[in-house]
Design a protein around this motif. Structure first.
Motif, PDB file in Angstrom:
ATOM      1  N   UNK A  30       0.802  -1.219   0.000  1.00  0.00           N
ATOM      2  CA  UNK A  30       0.000   0.000   0.000  1.00  0.00           C
ATOM      3  C   UNK A  30       0.839   1.275   0.000  1.00  0.00           C
ATOM      4  N   UNK A  31       2.111   1.150   0.308  1.00  0.00           N
ATOM      5  CA  UNK A  31       2.940   2.338   0.521  1.00  0.00           C
ATOM      6  C   UNK A  31       2.961   3.284  -0.687  1.00  0.00           C
ATOM      7  N   UNK A  32       3.138   2.767  -1.924  1.00  0.00           N
ATOM      8  CA  UNK A  32       3.221   3.712  -3.051  1.00  0.00           C
ATOM      9  C   UNK A  32       1.948   4.496  -3.303  1.00  0.00           C
ATOM     10  N   UNK A  33       0.839   4.091  -2.683  1.00  0.00           N
ATOM     11  CA  UNK A  33      -0.421   4.791  -2.946  1.00  0.00           C
ATOM     12  C   UNK A  33      -0.677   5.948  -1.984  1.00  0.00           C
ATOM     13  N   UNK A  34       0.251   6.159  -1.074  1.00  0.00           N
ATOM     14  CA  UNK A  34       0.053   7.251  -0.122  1.00  0.00           C
ATOM     15  C   UNK A  34      -0.027   8.594  -0.847  1.00  0.00           C
ATOM     16  N   UNK A  35       0.812   8.774  -1.865  1.00  0.00           N
ATOM     17  CA  UNK A  35       0.782  10.029  -2.609  1.00  0.00           C
ATOM     18  C   UNK A  35      -0.547  10.207  -3.329  1.00  0.00           C
ATOM     19  N   UNK A  36      -1.042   9.097  -3.925  1.00  0.00           N
ATOM     20  CA  UNK A  36      -2.331   9.188  -4.619  1.00  0.00           C
ATOM     21  C   UNK A  36      -3.431   9.558  -3.638  1.00  0.00           C
ATOM     22  N   UNK A  37      -3.380   8.952  -2.454  1.00  0.00           N
ATOM     23  CA  UNK A  37      -4.404   9.262  -1.461  1.00  0.00           C
ATOM     24  C   UNK A  37      -4.374  10.747  -1.107  1.00  0.00           C
ATOM     25  N   UNK A  38      -3.177  11.252  -0.896  1.00  0.00           N
ATOM     26  CA  UNK A  38      -3.042  12.676  -0.547  1.00  0.00           C
ATOM     27  C   UNK A  38      -3.603  13.558  -1.664  1.00  0.00           C
ATOM     28  N   UNK A  39      -3.293  13.200  -2.888  1.00  0.00           N
ATOM     29  CA  UNK A  39      -3.776  13.992  -4.011  1.00  0.00           C
ATOM     30  C   UNK A  39      -5.306  13.944  -4.095  1.00  0.00           C
ATOM     31  N   UNK A  40      -5.869  12.748  -3.855  1.00  0.00           N
ATOM     32  CA  UNK A  40      -7.319  12.634  -3.882  1.00  0.00           C
ATOM     33  C   UNK A  40      -7.945  13.467  -2.770  1.00  0.00           C
ATOM     34  N   UNK A  41      -7.254  13.511  -1.639  1.00  0.00           N
ATOM     35  CA  UNK A  41      -7.777  14.318  -0.532  1.00  0.00           C
ATOM     36  C   UNK A  41      -7.898  15.787  -0.935  1.00  0.00           C
ATOM     37  N   UNK A  42      -6.861  16.319  -1.564  1.00  0.00           N
ATOM     38  CA  UNK A  42      -6.936  17.719  -1.977  1.00  0.00           C
ATOM     39  C   UNK A  42      -8.083  17.929  -2.966  1.00  0.00           C
ATOM     40  N   UNK A  43      -8.311  16.944  -3.824  1.00  0.00           N
ATOM     41  CA  UNK A  43      -9.421  17.069  -4.773  1.00  0.00           C
ATOM     42  C   UNK A  43     -10.772  17.136  -4.064  1.00  0.00           C
ATOM     43  N   UNK A  44     -11.011  16.172  -3.195  1.00  0.00           N
ATOM     44  CA  UNK A  44     -12.334  16.152  -2.570  1.00  0.00           C
ATOM     45  C   UNK A  44     -12.496  17.322  -1.605  1.00  0.00           C
ATOM     46  N   UNK A  45     -11.397  17.749  -0.979  1.00  0.00           N
ATOM     47  CA  UNK A  45     -11.496  18.899  -0.083  1.00  0.00           C
ATOM     48  C   UNK A  45     -11.848  20.157  -0.868  1.00  0.00           C
TER      49      UNK A  45
END
Lengths: 233, 233
Positions: free
Chosen positions: A191-206
């Motif tokens: 799961x580690x490489x997806x941390x960046x994607x998660x962060x990016x998705x967070x900025x989108x939904x926020x």
DNA sequence: AATGAGGGATTGTTGAACAATTCGTCAATA
DNA sequence: TATTGACGAATTGTTCAACAATCCCTCATT
């Protein structure tokens, strides 16, 4: 109207589930479920009624009831006159699970513009908490917690649908996927490489950019799927 | 290689399910399911274990197993130490069912552009058959068949997702919705006004205009939902 | 190597039994 | 009158023991 009802009585309804006693079958299913999702029960293992019933101190009937519960969650497969086995996922299963995820998660994001503001806020908060939990777990090198944080992230994405059924479906899908993670070569760092994607998705939904988030998530899931099917090659 | 395998043996795999013996619990569940979905068992009715077990000639244990199956499909609700009841849908349930349908069906349509051509063709064919069946049933004034054709229509829409899980989820959702249809004032003609919408959606998917179809379907479902919730007013 | 006949082990199903719980009834009380 | 509490019938939760049906392995036969 009697004086006993000052309004706080209605709030008790929310706690009804807390005191709801669980049937023995349900508790048995719980211990088996955690054993399966934690990978301590290899896929393909046959679960003998007599053996497990004796070990857990429950009758065969109750145990069979617990088996049915887990079979419905697709964690066990029930073969008539042969017994129950820990689910073993094939490549087709992974493909279908991700197809389902794409529809559920992207559908939730596309619905987000229509959810009322308070629910949207709690969903964004849940996503943010999951992202931060994942990042701090990664910083500490705690890969198990990174995995659970990633699960929590996608469960939080499903919140945007504001639908109990979507929630439950998402929960079942993620539980099933755990069966694959444990048979991987390096499940610790998957799961580690997806941390960046998660962060990016967070900025989108926020920021309320839900369509962009949905498209980004779709590509995200495509990548994860193709990475995962290599296990079966 | 032995001469016995001339190629036709592989086709037998498709018939495996046909000869698959069904457990008594499953058969009991089948007979109860049809009774429920056909509206011959009023929502809220309590199902006594002893009574029904005696009527169907099965033991309490097997009957309880059948109850669990139907509870998983949400056609029955199981209250601990109180018994099982025929599910009674609330307005919130209808709302959630339609939210789920929007995500499933529109998600399937939006995925259609990515499904391989042969599967897309069979899906379009299934949609067409459902539309025509509905129209001819309406012409004959057979409103029951209009209803089943409408169900088949939406089940066919789900085919575009090319996902067994979407299929099954859709089947469960439609079975649940039948619980509402039967408590309506005029369930016979509920589906009739949607025949035109179905025909229009068919032309969309046949022309490959899946995004337009999805948006049209979303509005369609919104209308149906708001029409349906008036039952609970 | 393929077929077929035991035979042990496991599941499918039943019936009875007892414990735990719910629910209605009714008397006691304030 | 309304509330409380106790009693009891009925139902569900769970266990146990038994038997039938089925699977699967082994082994002898061809």
């Amino acid at each position: 109207m009697p004086v006993t009802t000052n309004g706080w009585v209605e709030e008790l309804g929310a706690e009804r589930a807390a005191l709801g006693r669980a049937s023995t079958a349900r508790r048995v299913a719980d211990v088996l479920r955690t054993r399966i999702t934690e990978g301590r029960l290899a896929p393909g293992t046959r679960l003998s009624e007599e053996e497990i019933g004796a070990a857990l101190g429950v009758s065969r009937n109750t145990l069979r009831e617990a088996f049915r519960l887990l079979a419905h969650e697709r964690l066990l497969v029930h073969e008539f006159n042969r017994g129950v086995f820990v689910r073993k996922l094939e490549a087709d299963d992974v493909h279908d699970l991700y197809a389902f995820r794409r529809i559920l998660e992207c559908g939730a994001l596309r619905h987000a513009h229509a959810t009322d503001e308070s629910a949207r806020g709690t969903a964004v908060d849940a996503v943010r908490r999951a992202v931060e939990a994942g990042e701090s777990a990664a910083a500490a090198g705690n890969w198990v917690d990174v995995g659970t944080a990633n699960m929590a992230f996608h469960q939080a994405i499903a919140l945007f649908a504001q639908s109990p059924r979507v929630d439950e479906a998402m929960r079942h899908v993620l539980a099933e996927l755990r069966l694959v993670f444990h048979v991987m070569a390096a499940p610790q760092t998957f799961h580690e490489p997806y941390l960046n994607d998660n962060r990016r998705l967070l900025t989108h939904v926020a920021a309320g950019e839900f369509e962009a988030a949905a498209q980004s998530l779709a590509a995200y899931l495509d990548a994860a799927e193709s990475q995962l099917v290599t296990v079966f090659a």
